[in-house]
Design an enzyme around this catalytic site. Structure first.
Site, PDB file in Angstrom:
ATOM      1  N   HIS A 128     -61.385 -36.901 -15.701  1.00  0.00           N
ATOM      2  CA  HIS A 128     -62.422 -37.229 -16.672  1.00  0.00           C
ATOM      3  C   HIS A 128     -62.636 -36.079 -17.661  1.00  0.00           C
ATOM      4  O   HIS A 128     -62.818 -36.307 -18.867  1.00  0.00           O
ATOM      5  CB  HIS A 128     -63.733 -37.551 -15.946  1.00  0.00           C
ATOM      6  CG  HIS A 128     -64.859 -37.868 -16.854  1.00  0.00           C
ATOM      7  ND1 HIS A 128     -66.038 -37.178 -16.858  1.00  0.00           N
ATOM      8  CD2 HIS A 128     -64.974 -38.801 -17.843  1.00  0.00           C
ATOM      9  CE1 HIS A 128     -66.838 -37.664 -17.791  1.00  0.00           C
ATOM     10  NE2 HIS A 128     -66.219 -38.646 -18.397  1.00  0.00           N
ATOM     11  N   GLU A 185     -60.064 -36.350 -20.272  1.00  0.00           N
ATOM     12  CA  GLU A 185     -60.339 -37.378 -21.279  1.00  0.00           C
ATOM     13  C   GLU A 185     -61.112 -36.763 -22.444  1.00  0.00           C
ATOM     14  O   GLU A 185     -60.840 -37.048 -23.617  1.00  0.00           O
ATOM     15  CB  GLU A 185     -61.146 -38.511 -20.639  1.00  0.00           C
ATOM     16  CG  GLU A 185     -61.619 -39.575 -21.613  1.00  0.00           C
ATOM     17  CD  GLU A 185     -62.939 -40.178 -21.195  1.00  0.00           C
ATOM     18  OE1 GLU A 185     -63.822 -40.316 -22.057  1.00  0.00           O
ATOM     19  OE2 GLU A 185     -63.103 -40.483 -19.992  1.00  0.00           O
ATOM     20  N   HIS A 186     -62.070 -35.887 -22.131  1.00  0.00           N
ATOM     21  CA  HIS A 186     -62.845 -35.220 -23.179  1.00  0.00           C
ATOM     22  C   HIS A 186     -62.000 -34.200 -23.939  1.00  0.00           C
ATOM     23  O   HIS A 186     -62.100 -34.087 -25.162  1.00  0.00           O
ATOM     24  CB  HIS A 186     -64.067 -34.541 -22.559  1.00  0.00           C
ATOM     25  CG  HIS A 186     -65.144 -35.498 -22.171  1.00  0.00           C
ATOM     26  ND1 HIS A 186     -66.272 -35.701 -22.935  1.00  0.00           N
ATOM     27  CD2 HIS A 186     -65.259 -36.333 -21.111  1.00  0.00           C
ATOM     28  CE1 HIS A 186     -67.034 -36.623 -22.355  1.00  0.00           C
ATOM     29  NE2 HIS A 186     -66.445 -37.011 -21.240  1.00  0.00           N
ATOM     30  N   GLU A 244     -73.181 -34.999 -19.416  1.00  0.00           N
ATOM     31  CA  GLU A 244     -73.015 -36.443 -19.206  1.00  0.00           C
ATOM     32  C   GLU A 244     -73.379 -36.808 -17.773  1.00  0.00           C
ATOM     33  O   GLU A 244     -74.019 -37.832 -17.523  1.00  0.00           O
ATOM     34  CB  GLU A 244     -71.560 -36.846 -19.494  1.00  0.00           C
ATOM     35  CG  GLU A 244     -71.292 -38.331 -19.306  1.00  0.00           C
ATOM     36  CD  GLU A 244     -69.826 -38.696 -19.505  1.00  0.00           C
ATOM     37  OE1 GLU A 244     -69.425 -39.774 -19.011  1.00  0.00           O
ATOM     38  OE2 GLU A 244     -69.081 -37.919 -20.136  1.00  0.00           O
TER      39      GLU A 244
END
Length: 447
Positions: free
Chosen positions: A62, A65-66, A144
């Site tokens: 994840h 992904e950023h 997040e």
């Protein structure tokens, strides 16, 4: 370039077609023409998700992904967003247990830009990946996590139920968001190794759907992606196999500042891609898919013990899928009362099965959802990638609904009887710290 399959519409595909191609470096390409509107969708699935992570380094998929939106060799900083949005397009990326995907929907005449952008970061992200971008995005992901998990009512339910449902050491035991400690522990070298291993063309599927010229599109794909080298260091994900039934009821009570008591449960169900999984999908739709479902009628309408009751399917290919039950209580109703009513409804369904009307309604509902997904160029691009990555054949996306419609009431009853049992679930009970039930009911109803 190798020739693709001929684009003949299969039975049950709704007239949709797709062709498949493969570059010399292993990149798989799926094209689907649709000239209804002058737009094109680009979708890129990398075969990497949280199931590929190791203990102590959760959250890397994840985090990456950023990092993919932090700039590459030719595109600095936030340039990917700026170029796509400046051209009238939309974009994003997501991470799951089983894949990471990136996608753009563009005006058709801007397709080449999207392909160039995706190829640039696949081929040259490491040139731009440094400590500053790593720290920047590490903080974004941690924030997040706070916003979506730690600081919202019921926010940690998914994480807690997943950890209960899959034992310690299982590749699906942790969720894609990762832990704060592991995010802090990730180094720049960890990120670089992760990219080299998983962000290679032979570990990806690129689908392009919409108002495209296939020959021109393939020429652009070859031009921008063809020179990116493949990488052979990837290990297969650890085995996610588990017994069909948990064998006991696993349970956790959480006392938090939540607006209402809640009963959540995860049932172990068949793997995605099987006929049994499609049968389970129909069962959960009859039981908890919307306001005409049995649980909504019983708990919300008739008994008025709940303000919301839903039952959905989390499809997983590399591990047992999960049937996801979520009930928010009304007023001062106690969770055992809700649980007894749920078990009564599940037992009745297992004994009697769905009625012909329920079968028809559930299958129509699932068919509509399939049509909604394939009806947009972005949704179709995503589904083509999904079936290519997880099941090896993008054509399966075009006929998925027919497999759901072929399932019988007897199969639906059988999977419910075998799996929707108290000894095959992980249960999460939320108890509010506050005791003002009138406020809780009001807030819960607004959920």
């Amino acid at each position: 370039m190798p020739m693709g399959h001929t684009a003949t519409a299969q039975a049950g595909s709704g007239g949709l077609t797709a062709t498949e191609h493969r570059l010399a470096n292993g990149l798989r390409v799926v094209l689907s023409e649709d000239h209804l509107t002058p737009v094109a969708a680009v979708c890129l699935w990398y075969d990497v998700g949280s199931r590929h992570e190791v203990k102590g380094r959760t959250g890397l998929a994840h985090l990456f992904e950023h990092l993919m939106f932090q700039g590459s060799k030719q595109v600095q900083g936030n340039g990917h967003f700026e170029l796509v949005q400046g051209a009238g397009g939309s974009l994003n990326g997501t991470t799951s247990f089983e894949r990471t995907n990136y996608f753009e929907t563009m005006p058709a005449h801007q397709l080449e830009l999207a392909l160039w952008l995706e190829a640039d970061r696949m081929g040259s992200l490491l040139a731009a990946l440094d400590e500053e971008s790593m720290e920047n995005q590490r903080d974004v992901v941690k924030n997040e996590r706070r916003q979506r998990y730690d600081n919202v009512p019921y926010g940690t339910a998914f994480e807690k139920l997943t950890a209960l449902s899959y034992p310690e050491g299982h590749p699906y035991h942790h969720t894609p968001i990762g832990s704060m400690a592991d995010l802090d522990a990730a180094t720049l070298e960890d990120a670089r190794n992760f990219f080299r291993t998983y962000y290679a063309p032979n570990n990806a599927v690129l689908s392009i759907v919409g108002d495209i010229d296939p020959e021109q599109t393939l020429a652009w794909v070859e031009k921008y992606f063809g020179s990116i080298p493949s990488h052979d260091g990837k290990q297969p994900p650890r085995d996610g196999t588990l017994p069909e039934v948990i064998g006991e009821q696993l349970r956790e009570v959480v006392e938090e500042e939540v607006p209402a008591r809640a009963l959540m449960a995860a049932y172990r169900l068949p793997h995605d891609g099987t006929r049994e999984c499609d049968a389970a999908d129909i069962a959960l739709t009859v039981l908890g898919g919307g306001e005409s479902s049995r649980l909504h009628n019983r708990l919300v309408r008739r008994d008025r013990t709940a303000v919301a009751a839903g039952f959905g399917l989390l499809r997983l290919a590399g591990a047992p899928s999960l049937g996801w039950l979520d009930v928010k209580t009304s007023g001062g109703v106690e969770v055992p009362d809700i649980e007894a009513a749920v078990d009564e409804e599940l037992a009745r369904f297992a004994a009697e099965g769905p009625t012909p009307e329920e079968m028809e309604r559930a299958q129509a509902q699932l068919e509509r959802e399939w049509l909604d997904r394939l009806g947009t160029v972005a949704g179709r691009a995503d589904e083509l990638c999904r079936y290519a990555v997880l099941f090896g054949d993008p054509q399966l996306a075009l006929t998925a609904v027919q497999r759901v419609l072929d399932v019988t009431a007897e199969e639906v009853q059988a999977v419910a009887k075998a799996r929707l049992r108290p000894d095959n679930r992980a249960v999460l009970v939320y108890e509010p710290l506050s005791t003002d039930h009138s406020d809780q009911a009001e807030e819960g109803a607004d959920q």
